[in-house]
Design a protein around this motif. Structure first.
Motif, mmCIF file in Angstrom:
data_model
loop_
_atom_site.group_PDB
_atom_site.id
_atom_site.type_symbol
_atom_site.label_atom_id
_atom_site.label_comp_id
_atom_site.label_asym_id
_atom_site.label_seq_id
_atom_site.Cartn_x
_atom_site.Cartn_y
_atom_site.Cartn_z
ATOM 1 N N SER A 276 7.213 6.244 -11.246
ATOM 2 C CA SER A 276 6.102 5.403 -10.428
ATOM 3 C C SER A 276 5.912 5.617 -9.164
ATOM 4 O O SER A 276 6.091 7.050 -8.640
ATOM 5 N N LYS B 112 3.182 5.140 -5.538
ATOM 6 C CA LYS B 112 2.397 3.840 -4.418
ATOM 7 C C LYS B 112 0.727 4.516 -4.548
ATOM 8 O O LYS B 112 0.527 6.180 -4.383
ATOM 9 N N ASP C 219 -2.517 5.020 -3.318
ATOM 10 C CA ASP C 219 -3.449 4.600 -1.337
ATOM 11 C C ASP C 219 -4.030 3.476 -1.490
ATOM 12 O O ASP C 219 -3.369 3.879 -0.039
ATOM 13 N N PRO D 120 -4.477 -0.498 -2.597
ATOM 14 C CA PRO D 120 -5.030 -1.523 -3.226
ATOM 15 C C PRO D 120 -5.741 -1.309 -4.464
ATOM 16 O O PRO D 120 -6.658 -1.340 -3.978
ATOM 17 N N GLY E 94 1.756 -5.341 -4.590
ATOM 18 C CA GLY E 94 1.685 -4.566 -3.730
ATOM 19 C C GLY E 94 3.347 -4.408 -2.994
ATOM 20 O O GLY E 94 3.324 -3.643 -2.491
ATOM 21 N N ASP E 95 4.342 -5.280 -2.643
ATOM 22 C CA ASP E 95 4.855 -5.251 -2.003
ATOM 23 C C ASP E 95 6.895 -4.928 -2.853
ATOM 24 O O ASP E 95 7.687 -5.010 -2.711
ATOM 25 N N ASP F 151 8.600 -1.423 -3.985
ATOM 26 C CA ASP F 151 8.991 -0.275 -3.489
ATOM 27 C C ASP F 151 9.499 0.889 -4.612
ATOM 28 O O ASP F 151 9.975 -0.066 -5.922
ATOM 29 N N PRO F 152 8.529 1.190 -4.607
ATOM 30 C CA PRO F 152 8.217 2.297 -5.713
ATOM 31 C C PRO F 152 9.759 3.594 -6.304
ATOM 32 O O PRO F 152 9.812 3.810 -7.530
ATOM 33 N N THR F 153 11.075 3.344 -5.388
ATOM 34 C CA THR F 153 11.772 4.867 -5.297
ATOM 35 C C THR F 153 12.669 3.523 -6.189
ATOM 36 O O THR F 153 14.185 3.609 -6.494
#
Length: 90
Positions: free
Chosen positions: A8, A10, A12, A14, A48-49, A51-53
């Motif tokens: 995944s 994020k 740059d 939305p 958007g909220d 966390d990609p990690t």
């Protein structure tokens, strides 16, 4: 044995569909498909909220789509919209 792979990142900025189209595209090829094979390859558009990690199979999504395969007789494309906690499979 089943395998799960995920990646995944994020964006740059939305993504939006206000006044413009949003196009998501990807290609997946299942190299080995046995009669007993059941699986798929999906892409998820995350809210958007998220966390990609911590991305994984149970991560909430806004849109998920991709091929769903099971043996040689079931092959379809799933498009799933998540809206206000409801799973809208199309």
């Amino acid at each position: 044995p089943m395998r799960f792979h995920a990646i995944s990142a994020k964006l740059d900025e939305p993504a939006t569909t206000v006044a413009k189209d949003l196009v998501l595209q990807f290609t997946v090829k299942h190299e080995k498909k046995d009669y007993a094979f059941c699986g798929g390859g999906y892409i998820k558009l995350l809210p958007g909220d998220v966390d990609p990690t911590t991305f994984g199979g149970d991560t909430p999504y806004a849109i998920m789509f991709g091929p769903d395969l099971c043996g040689y007789d079931i092959s379809r494309i799933h498009v799933i919209f998540e809206h206000e906690g409801e799973n809208l499979l199309k």
